[in-house]
Design a protein around this motif. Structure first.
Motif, PDB file in Angstrom:
ATOM      1  N   GLY A 145       0.809  -1.211   0.000  1.00  0.00           N
ATOM      2  CA  GLY A 145       0.000   0.000   0.000  1.00  0.00           C
ATOM      3  C   GLY A 145       0.846   1.265   0.000  1.00  0.00           C
ATOM      4  N   MET A 146       1.992   1.236   0.672  1.00  0.00           N
ATOM      5  CA  MET A 146       2.876   2.388   0.685  1.00  0.00           C
ATOM      6  C   MET A 146       3.553   2.600  -0.668  1.00  0.00           C
ATOM      7  SD  MET A 146       4.563   1.788   4.464  1.00  0.00           S
ATOM      8  CE  MET A 146       5.657   3.189   4.372  1.00  0.00           C
ATOM      9  N   LEU A 147       3.725   1.506  -1.425  1.00  0.00           N
ATOM     10  CA  LEU A 147       4.326   1.624  -2.755  1.00  0.00           C
ATOM     11  C   LEU A 147       3.335   2.167  -3.783  1.00  0.00           C
ATOM     12  CD1 LEU A 147       6.380  -1.687  -3.039  1.00  0.00           C
ATOM     13  CD2 LEU A 147       7.305   0.624  -2.886  1.00  0.00           C
ATOM     14  N   PHE A 148       2.043   1.966  -3.528  1.00  0.00           N
ATOM     15  CA  PHE A 148       1.031   2.364  -4.513  1.00  0.00           C
ATOM     16  C   PHE A 148       0.978   3.878  -4.653  1.00  0.00           C
ATOM     17  CE2 PHE A 148      -3.518   3.502  -5.284  1.00  0.00           C
ATOM     18  CZ  PHE A 148      -3.523   3.170  -6.634  1.00  0.00           C
ATOM     19  N   ASN A 149       1.005   4.330  -5.901  1.00  0.00           N
ATOM     20  CA  ASN A 149       0.931   5.757  -6.204  1.00  0.00           C
ATOM     21  C   ASN A 149      -0.454   6.068  -6.745  1.00  0.00           C
ATOM     22  OD1 ASN A 149       1.349   8.413  -6.925  1.00  0.00           O
ATOM     23  ND2 ASN A 149       2.516   7.902  -8.784  1.00  0.00           N
ATOM     24  N   PRO A 150      -1.345   6.649  -5.937  1.00  0.00           N
ATOM     25  CA  PRO A 150      -2.717   6.906  -6.420  1.00  0.00           C
ATOM     26  C   PRO A 150      -2.778   7.887  -7.573  1.00  0.00           C
ATOM     27  CG  PRO A 150      -2.348   7.960  -4.298  1.00  0.00           C
ATOM     28  CD  PRO A 150      -1.157   7.106  -4.546  1.00  0.00           C
ATOM     29  N   MET A 151      -1.740   8.712  -7.748  1.00  0.00           N
ATOM     30  CA  MET A 151      -1.748   9.686  -8.842  1.00  0.00           C
ATOM     31  C   MET A 151      -1.667   9.015 -10.207  1.00  0.00           C
ATOM     32  SD  MET A 151      -2.262  12.574  -7.573  1.00  0.00           S
ATOM     33  CE  MET A 151      -2.005  13.487  -9.090  1.00  0.00           C
ATOM     34  N   ILE A 152      -1.263   7.732 -10.233  1.00  0.00           N
ATOM     35  CA  ILE A 152      -1.192   7.035 -11.508  1.00  0.00           C
ATOM     36  C   ILE A 152      -2.582   6.915 -12.127  1.00  0.00           C
ATOM     37  CG2 ILE A 152      -1.492   4.691 -10.605  1.00  0.00           C
ATOM     38  CD1 ILE A 152       1.018   5.711 -13.324  1.00  0.00           C
ATOM     39  N   LEU A 153      -3.626   6.893 -11.274  1.00  0.00           N
ATOM     40  CA  LEU A 153      -4.996   6.812 -11.777  1.00  0.00           C
ATOM     41  C   LEU A 153      -5.388   8.084 -12.518  1.00  0.00           C
ATOM     42  CD1 LEU A 153      -6.705   5.251  -8.620  1.00  0.00           C
ATOM     43  CD2 LEU A 153      -5.974   4.051 -10.689  1.00  0.00           C
ATOM     44  N   VAL A 154      -4.802   9.218 -12.113  1.00  0.00           N
ATOM     45  CA  VAL A 154      -5.109  10.505 -12.746  1.00  0.00           C
ATOM     46  C   VAL A 154      -4.176  10.772 -13.921  1.00  0.00           C
ATOM     47  CG1 VAL A 154      -5.291  13.000 -12.363  1.00  0.00           C
ATOM     48  CG2 VAL A 154      -5.962  11.399 -10.552  1.00  0.00           C
ATOM     49  N   GLU A 155      -2.903  10.432 -13.745  1.00  0.00           N
ATOM     50  CA  GLU A 155      -1.906  10.755 -14.760  1.00  0.00           C
ATOM     51  C   GLU A 155      -1.959   9.802 -15.951  1.00  0.00           C
ATOM     52  OE1 GLU A 155       1.690  10.566 -12.596  1.00  0.00           O
ATOM     53  OE2 GLU A 155       1.377  12.444 -11.490  1.00  0.00           O
ATOM     54  N   GLN A 156      -2.247   8.521 -15.700  1.00  0.00           N
ATOM     55  CA  GLN A 156      -2.238   7.524 -16.774  1.00  0.00           C
ATOM     56  C   GLN A 156      -3.515   6.689 -16.740  1.00  0.00           C
ATOM     57  OE1 GLN A 156       0.041   7.477 -19.026  1.00  0.00           O
ATOM     58  NE2 GLN A 156       1.789   8.542 -18.117  1.00  0.00           N
TER      59      GLN A 156
END
Length: 427
Positions: A145-156
């Protein structure tokens, strides 16, 4: 097994594929890494040589030394020392595999588990390390969970959607197609496909290794994590849809005979010839004592045991045994529950017992069913499913203690302390 192969071969091919193998291994990490191959054949040969040497050492030394250590520690009587020994062996083998042979830490831990399974104390080792496994599992998923980057959902978003579709549709289609090729029915194939329409912790390990070896950019790992999380979230919804779709699939599924290649996934069970017998489910600490009582009383009995090693030992001793889980289809019929006199559930999980108790009660209304429980809620649960007698361990212990106390209250003291102590010990 496929993941093990990937963990072994990926570091070996890292240099050839344009990555950096040294990032996954410390400098001078292995006694066998005397040279760095620059061809696929050289990398494969060296990796297989390392793996063969490690496996040979574990097969020859580990199968003798590790079980002997466990038995020695067990005889000390210290539960804490036994738990520490199991943890030290597992981590020690994994660390030694990574340092001496260049094998990944995860693969070394896998082999440590295989070696521990060779010991007769493997069941106890598994029970003692259960709290540790839960803790490590929590830490593992917290780190994911700490590795997950939620911004990837917005950026890509498009790449995330593509990754998600590849995981869900790709896995489901591949698994279903393989099931159909092997002759399974369409409902089974679709169910299997949806069961595998997600990826889990092994994909995280492989993605992390790819980043360490410079074979996968961090964006790729973010996409894998996002796709995995979304696939896990959507999986219950897919099964909810499958429940509605299943009647149509069953109607459209062709009926195949044995001659047409239909595969029967239910294991073949030999029906016992016993009648008026007792069916004892589970041969653990409780089941062993119950079996001795039945044996001494001359009562015919049959044991249902899930552990194959234990079942083979009982069968070699002339005991009538059926290997498997009592809740699996056809097993109680093979145990001739229709003609049985008792069904005794000696397994410690009452809710697992409830699965076959309900079936046994519906099959044989005259059957005397005895089970064990640990709480009042479990007693009510098993009674509702048809058990005649439910034994709750804590209440039985309290009752025995209370009976002994009441029998000695206001009674003349006719025994010496040593006599009383010996009587209690024998009881």
């Amino acid at each position: 097994l496929a993941m093990i192969l990937a963990l072994v071969l990926l570091p070996a091919f890292a240099d050839v594929l344009g990555g950096t193998a040294n990032r996954a291994e410390p400098e001078n990490s292995g006694m066998l890494t005397f040279f760095e191959p620059h061809t696929i054949s050289g990398a494969l040969g060296l990796t297989l040589a390392k793996l063969a040497a490690f496996f040979a050492l574990m097969a020859i030394v580990g199968r003798r030394v590790i079980p002997a250590i466990l038995h020695y520690v067990a005889h000390t009587g210290s539960r804490e020392l036994f738990r520490l020994a199991v943890l030290a062996i597992a981590l020690g083998v994994a660390f030694g595999a990574a340092e001496l042979f260049g094998v990944s830490f995860a693969l070394g831990a896998f082999f440590a588990g295989m070696i521990l399974a060779e010991s007769q104390l493997s069941q106890r080792a598994a029970q003692e390390t259960l709290p540790l496994r839960d803790a490590f599992a929590v830490l593992f998923f917290v780190s994911v969970g700490m590795l997950f980057n939620p911004m990837i959902l917005v950026e890509q978003p498009l790449l995330v959607a593509a990754t998600f579709l590849i995981i869900v549709i790709g896995n489901a289609a591949a698994a279903s197609a393989i099931a159909v090729m092997f002759g399974y029915s369409l409902p089974i194939a679709v169910t299997l496909g949806l069961s595998l329409a997600q990826i889990g912790e092994f994909s995280f390990i492989l993605a992390g290794l790819g980043v360490e070896l410079n074979l996968l950019p961090e964006t790729g790992r973010d996409l894998v994590l996002a796709g995995a999380i979304l696939s896990i979230l959507i999986n219950p919804l897919l099964f909810a849809g499958l429940d509605r779709l299943m009647p149509r699939l069953e109607n459209r599924a062709p009926v195949r005979t044995e001659e047409e290649g239909r595969i029967d996934i239910t294991p073949k069970l030999t029906t016992t010839s016993l009648t008026d017998h007792a069916i004892l489910v589970g041969y653990g600490r409780v089941g062993r004592l119950v079996a001795e009582t039945l044996q001494n009383a001359g009562q015919p009995y049959l044991i249902v045991e899930e552990r194959q090693v234990v079942a083979d030992q009982l069968r070699a001793g002339g005991v009538d045994v059926i290997s498997g889980n009592a809740a699996q289809p056809g097993l109680l019929e093979a145990a001739n529950v229709n003609s049985a006199k008792w069904l005794i559930s000696a397994i410690p999980n009452p809710f697992e017992s409830g699965n076959f108790i309900e079936h046994a009660r519906a099959t044989n209304p005259k059957l005397e069913i005895i089970a064990r429980a640990h709480s009042d809620a479990e007693v009510e649960y098993l009674k509702r499913l048809g058990a005649n007698l439910i034994i709750m361990g804590e209440k039985e212990i309290a009752r025995s203690i209370s009976e002994h106390i009441l029998s000695n209250i206001n009674a003349p003291d006719t025994t010496t302390p040593s006599d009383s102590e010996s009587r209690l010990t024998s009881e």
